[in-house]
Design a protein around this motif. Structure first.
Motif, PDB file in Angstrom:
ATOM      1  N   UNK A   1     -34.526  38.777  21.992  1.00 26.93           N
ATOM      2  CA  UNK A   1     -33.380  37.871  21.931  1.00 26.93           C
ATOM      3  C   UNK A   1     -33.818  36.414  22.069  1.00 26.93           C
ATOM      4  N   UNK A   2     -34.727  36.150  23.004  1.00 27.16           N
ATOM      5  CA  UNK A   2     -35.177  34.778  23.223  1.00 27.16           C
ATOM      6  C   UNK A   2     -36.209  34.342  22.172  1.00 27.16           C
ATOM      7  N   UNK A   3     -36.849  35.326  21.529  1.00 29.17           N
ATOM      8  CA  UNK A   3     -37.699  34.985  20.383  1.00 29.17           C
ATOM      9  C   UNK A   3     -36.825  34.473  19.242  1.00 29.17           C
ATOM     10  N   UNK A   4     -35.650  35.106  19.049  1.00 24.94           N
ATOM     11  CA  UNK A   4     -34.691  34.606  18.058  1.00 24.94           C
ATOM     12  C   UNK A   4     -34.351  33.141  18.341  1.00 24.94           C
TER      13      UNK A   4
ATOM     14  N   UNK B   1     -31.215  28.656  23.503  1.00 22.40           N
ATOM     15  CA  UNK B   1     -31.681  29.288  24.741  1.00 22.40           C
ATOM     16  C   UNK B   1     -30.500  29.577  25.664  1.00 22.40           C
ATOM     17  N   UNK B   2     -29.596  28.615  25.784  1.00 21.04           N
ATOM     18  CA  UNK B   2     -28.388  28.823  26.605  1.00 21.04           C
ATOM     19  C   UNK B   2     -27.534  29.930  25.994  1.00 21.04           C
TER      20      UNK B   2
ATOM     21  N   UNK C   1     -26.772  42.735  26.297  1.00 21.36           N
ATOM     22  CA  UNK C   1     -27.912  43.645  26.441  1.00 21.36           C
ATOM     23  C   UNK C   1     -27.851  44.376  27.786  1.00 21.36           C
ATOM     24  N   UNK C   2     -27.488  43.640  28.836  1.00 20.27           N
ATOM     25  CA  UNK C   2     -27.448  44.227  30.177  1.00 20.27           C
ATOM     26  C   UNK C   2     -26.354  45.286  30.284  1.00 20.27           C
TER      27      UNK C   2
ATOM     28  N   UNK D   1     -26.438  39.842  17.831  1.00 16.42           N
ATOM     29  CA  UNK D   1     -27.104  38.667  18.409  1.00 16.42           C
ATOM     30  C   UNK D   1     -27.850  37.868  17.346  1.00 16.42           C
ATOM     31  N   UNK D   2     -28.530  38.582  16.435  1.00 16.71           N
ATOM     32  CA  UNK D   2     -29.276  37.903  15.376  1.00 16.71           C
ATOM     33  C   UNK D   2     -28.343  37.074  14.502  1.00 16.71           C
TER      34      UNK D   2
END
Length: 497
Positions: free
Chosen positions: A175-178, A134-135, A144-145, A95-96
């Protein structure tokens, strides 16, 4: 001829373009002799290291957050260590790579706009990137889920898959902090406001270390405590950087939230995707190296030895990330300011600097080649395997310092899509097949796989050097001007005029 070609570029810019951090009123003069070269080399080196040093420090601090959580997890239990390691490297690492890659589109746009004096657009670009990332985060959240079934599918054990899957669910806030952090980082980098990022990252690292120890070990919260602190550390950096921006320190670069952030999104998405593909193709290439090592004879020894080498390479890569960030700012700023000679010379300086730093790393490794394997492994077999790979690791330290710097040039100039195609050809059509042939057909084992894949990196580096040498930088400065007008909506204004 040359001065006539440059004149329209220099005069067509917004008069405020001289506000970019270099303070140059004009392009550097032509370099005619050795004395001119060393004079300009010294000037450019100061500008480069002004950006690179804090960028390297920031990268090390952010890289260390996950490493510290992983270290404390090892004191909680072996399963906890495995869970954090897998989540950190596979789920969060994947993800990063995508988030950082997509955020890198701002390095081109913000850097060139800032160099051209179109400072007002930087905040709009950052907000567009927030929307897109964000999207993207909402899509990546599925990873992640469903981490547990995914990890089971790729062959992880039931216990590790369950524990890592639970850790992944807890790490969704990261993830959303990224999604917010990387656009902010590129926004600040374009203005050369690197030191504030370094200070914030240093404070985050100190707080992260203390609270990880407190919650994970002292209070016995284990993995849940580690996840909580890691999430809070990343959000601390995001909030602290936003407070800095909102305090007015960025001047016209931040004029508040704007509905313009939702305009021209598709073009922004395409550039962001090209940036992400370019970066991810490089990251996945070296992940594949460890994956292939798992299929050879004595795989456990090979994977352990290769993992140690990749760990050392990972720390060294922090320097190359600093060069990557610095040269992308230098090239984008100078092209935006219509300084093609300065942009071209900055590339010469960064390649020489990155090469010398890589040589220093390789010499240091050579001096301690008999001692360093024992630091990472108790097994004599693993130590011997690491020792055997040391010459390759030394070569990698040099090449992998130069190559990211050249990738930074590509980002600064806006060549992401072209470099993505080059990466596919050099890495996946040439490097991997050669590595597999040497490793399995020629029976050279892990050394053969690495030699083949390193050859792919060398070919890619040579191609990038050739592209930089052959590029018409006057034309690139002109294209930067057109790009700035397109993204800031000036085309329509000038057409009406």
């Amino acid at each position: 001829m040359e001065s006539n070609a440059e004149a329209p570029l220099l005069t067509s810019k917004n008069p405020t373009h001289n506000t970019h951090f270099t303070g140059d009123v004009e392009d550097i003069p032509p370099i005619n002799d050795v004395k001119d070269f060393f004079l300009q080399f010294g000037i450019e080196s100061k500008k480069l290291w002004y950006l690179a040093a804090p960028a390297i420090f920031t990268s090390i601090c952010q890289y260390s957050l996950g490493a510290i959580t992983q270290t404390f997890a090892g004191h909680v239990g072996t399963l906890d260590l495995a869970a954090v390691s897998i989540e950190n490297s596979v789920i969060a690492g994947f993800s990063l790579g995508i988030m950082l890659g997509m955020g890198s589109a701002l390095e081109t746009l913000c850097g060139q706009a800032f160099g051209a004096g179109q400072v007002d657009m930087l905040g709009v670009y950052m907000q567009r990137s927030w929307v897109i990332l964000f999207v993207t985060g909402l899509i990546l959240m599925l990873l992640y889920i469903f981490a547990t079934p995914l990890l089971l599918f790729i062959g992880q054990t039931e216990d590790i898959s369950q524990a890592a899957g639970q850790m992944a669910l807890w790490m969704i806030p990261q993830l959303f902090a990224y999604a917010f952090n990387y656009p902010i980082a590129k926004f600040l980098q374009a203005q050369s406001k690197i030191m504030v990022m370094a200070y914030i990252s240093a404070v985050a690292l100190v707080l992260h270390t203390f609270f990880s120890w407190l919650l994970m070990l002292k209070l016995g919260w284990g993995l849940w405590g580690g996840a909580l602190v890691l999430n809070l550390s990343w959000w601390f950096m995001v909030v602290a950087q936003m407070i800095y921006i909102l305090s007015g320190t960025c001047g016209r670069a931040w004029s508040g939230f704007s509905w313009e952030a939702f305009s021209n999104l598709w073009s922004f998405v395409k550039l962001s995707l090209a940036s992400a593909i370019m970066l991810c193709l490089e990251v996945w290439y070296f992940m594949a190296l460890i994956l292939f090592a798992g299929y050879i004879k004595n795989a456990e020894i090979a994977v352990d030895a290769l993992s140690i080498c990749m760990n050392i390479l990972g720390w060294a890569v922090m320097a190359s990330i600093g060069f990557n960030a610095a040269i992308s700012v230098r090239v984008s700023n100078e092209l935006g300011a219509a300084h093609p000679r300065t942009a071209k010379f900055s590339i010469v300086v960064v390649v020489i600097s990155a090469f010398l730093v890589g040589i220093l790393f390789a010499i240091f490794l050579g001096i301690f080649r008999n001692q360093y394997p024992a630091v990472f492994a108790d097994s004599l077999e693993v130590q011997q395997a690491v020792y055997a790979l040391t010459p390759l690791l030394a070569a990698c330290l040099i090449i992998n310092n130069i190559q990211p710097a050249l990738s930074g040039v590509a980002i600064g100039a806006g060549w992401q899509a072209v470099i993505a195609y080059i990466n596919i050809a050099c890495y996946y059509i040439f490097g991997i097949p050669l590595g597999l042939t040497l490793g399995f057909v020629a029976n050279w084992g892990v050394k053969g796989i690495w030699i083949g894949m390193l050859t792919g990196t060398v070919v890619q580096t040579v191609i990038l050097v050739w592209i930089c040498y052959r590029t018409n930088w006057d034309k690139e400065a002109s294209m930067a001007e057109k790009r700035i007008r397109k993204w800031s909506g000036q085309k329509e204004v000038e057409g009406e005029h």
